[in-house]
Design an enzyme around this catalytic site. Structure first.
Site, PDB file in Angstrom:
ATOM      1  N   ARG A  51       0.832  -1.168  -0.078  1.00 48.17           N
ATOM      2  CA  ARG A  51       0.013  -0.035   0.208  1.00 48.17           C
ATOM      3  C   ARG A  51       0.873   1.377  -0.119  1.00 48.17           C
ATOM      4  O   ARG A  51       0.452   2.205  -0.721  1.00 48.17           O
ATOM      5  CB  ARG A  51      -0.980   0.035   1.282  1.00 48.17           C
ATOM      6  CG  ARG A  51      -2.086  -0.555   1.120  1.00 48.17           C
ATOM      7  CD  ARG A  51      -2.739  -1.180   2.463  1.00 48.17           C
ATOM      8  NE  ARG A  51      -1.912  -2.192   2.778  1.00 48.17           N
ATOM      9  CZ  ARG A  51      -1.733  -3.200   2.201  1.00 48.17           C
ATOM     10  NH1 ARG A  51      -2.663  -3.694   1.614  1.00 48.17           N
ATOM     11  NH2 ARG A  51      -0.732  -4.272   2.769  1.00 48.17           N
ATOM     12  N   THR A  52       1.865   1.172   0.995  1.00 47.99           N
ATOM     13  CA  THR A  52       2.779   2.583   1.267  1.00 47.99           C
ATOM     14  C   THR A  52       3.293   3.032  -0.208  1.00 47.99           C
ATOM     15  O   THR A  52       2.980   4.107  -0.604  1.00 47.99           O
ATOM     16  CB  THR A  52       3.305   2.512   2.266  1.00 47.99           C
ATOM     17  OG1 THR A  52       2.630   2.012   3.324  1.00 47.99           O
ATOM     18  CG2 THR A  52       3.827   3.942   2.731  1.00 47.99           C
ATOM     19  N   LYS A  80      25.910  -3.114  -0.365  1.00 47.95           N
ATOM     20  CA  LYS A  80      27.568  -2.894  -0.306  1.00 47.95           C
ATOM     21  C   LYS A  80      27.874  -1.971   0.834  1.00 47.95           C
ATOM     22  O   LYS A  80      29.298  -1.811   0.833  1.00 47.95           O
ATOM     23  CB  LYS A  80      27.968  -2.179  -1.470  1.00 47.95           C
ATOM     24  CG  LYS A  80      27.292  -2.890  -2.811  1.00 47.95           C
ATOM     25  CD  LYS A  80      27.674  -2.052  -4.158  1.00 47.95           C
ATOM     26  CE  LYS A  80      26.805  -2.203  -5.399  1.00 47.95           C
ATOM     27  NZ  LYS A  80      26.986  -1.356  -6.451  1.00 47.95           N
ATOM     28  N   ARG A 101      11.160   4.005   3.597  1.00 50.00           N
ATOM     29  CA  ARG A 101      10.796   3.004   4.671  1.00 50.00           C
ATOM     30  C   ARG A 101      12.043   2.215   4.790  1.00 50.00           C
ATOM     31  O   ARG A 101      12.742   1.702   4.063  1.00 50.00           O
ATOM     32  CB  ARG A 101       9.554   1.966   4.211  1.00 50.00           C
ATOM     33  CG  ARG A 101       9.692   0.943   5.045  1.00 50.00           C
ATOM     34  CD  ARG A 101       8.231   0.030   4.455  1.00 50.00           C
ATOM     35  NE  ARG A 101       6.919   0.623   4.879  1.00 50.00           N
ATOM     36  CZ  ARG A 101       5.958   0.153   4.826  1.00 50.00           C
ATOM     37  NH1 ARG A 101       5.750  -1.069   4.564  1.00 50.00           N
ATOM     38  NH2 ARG A 101       4.802   0.818   5.283  1.00 50.00           N
ATOM     39  N   HIS A 129       4.703   5.633  11.617  1.00 57.48           N
ATOM     40  CA  HIS A 129       4.137   5.646  10.147  1.00 57.48           C
ATOM     41  C   HIS A 129       3.249   6.705   9.870  1.00 57.48           C
ATOM     42  O   HIS A 129       2.213   6.751   9.878  1.00 57.48           O
ATOM     43  CB  HIS A 129       3.363   4.056  10.109  1.00 57.48           C
ATOM     44  CG  HIS A 129       3.385   3.621   8.653  1.00 57.48           C
ATOM     45  ND1 HIS A 129       3.559   4.595   7.577  1.00 57.48           N
ATOM     46  CD2 HIS A 129       2.816   2.577   8.128  1.00 57.48           C
ATOM     47  CE1 HIS A 129       2.996   4.055   6.579  1.00 57.48           C
ATOM     48  NE2 HIS A 129       2.781   2.726   6.837  1.00 57.48           N
TER      49      HIS A 129
HETATM   50  N1   CP Z   1      -0.511  -0.193   5.941  1.00 59.02           N
HETATM   51  C1   CP Z   1       0.731  -0.220   5.186  1.00 59.02           C
HETATM   52  O1   CP Z   1       1.635   0.345   5.741  1.00 59.02           O
HETATM   53  O2   CP Z   1       0.822  -1.428   4.366  1.00 59.02           O
HETATM   54  P1   CP Z   1       2.211  -1.830   3.516  1.00 59.02           P
HETATM   55  O3   CP Z   1       2.981  -2.464   4.446  1.00 59.02           O
HETATM   56  O4   CP Z   1       1.692  -2.964   2.559  1.00 59.02           O
HETATM   57  O5   CP Z   1       2.657  -0.612   2.855  1.00 59.02           O
END
Ligand code: CP
Length: 304
Positions: A51-52, A80, A101, A129
């Site tokens: 999703r993100t 590396k 991320r 998040h």
């Molecule tokens: N909700 C969320 O962060 O989903 P993903 O891990 O798929 O990005």
């Protein structure tokens, strides 16, 4: 330089403005279709995501911009030994804004300190998040009409669930919000949230173990997955993973207007039979994630 590392990087006024912009994007997508022409988003995903990552990429494409990046640490020079700081310094030469991320808490903050472009934390370990929180807030405000006067049940892995930490941080600033924290003893919300946010800000909350004990009083139930990837011991994960399963009999204990949210991905914690319940809003929530990320990109690039 503006970065979004925590939901608290936006004031309540800035947040309201961002959510207004996201709602306008939802209603008038064509108005924004060329807003980011000539701009590039770097999508730096050192940890898996559906999703993100895809909603960030869709957001930039919907705005007429372009996307570059990696979806796997293994295909980057991190393998590396390159540091996050060096990576973002280089990426600053190729892109106008970056979403990152990383499995380590604090990685996005470290990146922001070396960056020449806005950095957005797309999830740092078990910590925060913030763009999931923006998604959650947009969903709640759009479907409930308010972000205050709410009783919110947060259920599942409240220890490692970074979406829960960010959501508490953000909603603690609104009036008359009560949290019911529903978790097994081992997965209670960490001390820095309980003492450093809830108690410090004098927010109403209580902790319970049984979901059945909370359902009747909730305006909103936020379910979470047990975060397998954060456990040190497989046996502990197996013992915890099916602790909560929201199913039709449990939904009967809830009020007719109780929304069910989940950041997704879901494993077993919401039975598929609940998907057809009109109170289930987790797939709508994923759609709101695109609008709010479009609004965030426009805001950080100072286009809107
Ligand atoms: N909700 C969320 O962060 O989903 P993903 O891990 O798929 O990005």
């Amino acid at each position: 330089m503006n970065h979004i590392i925590s939901p608290l990087d936006l004031s309540v006024e800035e947040l309201d403005k961002l959510l207004d912009l996201a709602n306008d994007i939802e209603r008038n997508p064509e108005k924004y279709a060329h807003a980011c022409e000539g701009k590039r988003l770097a999508s730096l995903f050192y940890e898996p995501s559906t999703r993100t990552r895809l909603s960030f990429e869709a957001a930039m494409m919907n705005l007429g911009g372009k996307v570059l990046g990696f979806s796997d640490e293994g295909s980057s020079s991190a393998t590396k030994g390159e540091s996050v700081s060096d990576t973002i310094r280089v990426v600053s030469c190729y892109a106008d804004i970056a979403a990152i991320r990383h499995p380590k808490e604090g990685a996005a903050l470290v990146a922001s300190m070396a960056s020449q472009i806005p950095v957005i934390n797309a999830g740092d370990g078990g910590h925060q998040h913030p763009t999931q929180t923006l998604t959650d807030l947009l969903t709640i405000r759009s479907l409930k009409g308010r972000l205050d006067n709410l009783t919110i049940g947060l259920c599942g892995d409240l220890k490692f669930g970074r979406t829960v930490h960010s959501l508490i941080d953000a909603l603690a600033r609104y009036e008359n919000v009560t949290f019911i924290l529903i978790s097994p003893e081992e997965l209670r919300v960490p001390g820095y949230i309980r003492d450093g946010v809830l108690q410090k800000e004098n927010v109403s909350y209580r902790e319970v173990v049984r979901l059945e004990d909370a359902l009747a009083e909730l305006d909103l139930l936020y379910m979470t997955r047990v975060q397998k990837e954060r456990f040190f011991n497989e046996d502990d994960y197996i013992r915890m993973k099916d602790f909560y399963i929201l199913d039709e009999p449990k939904m009967k204990l809830a009020g007719p207007d109780m929304l069910v949210l989940h950041p997704l991905p879901r494993v077993n914690e919401i039975a598929v039979e609940v998907d057809k319940d009109p109170r289930a809003a987790y797939f709508k929530q994923a759609q709101y994630g695109v609008y709010v990320r479009m609004a965030l990109i426009l805001t950080l690039l100072e286009i809107a």
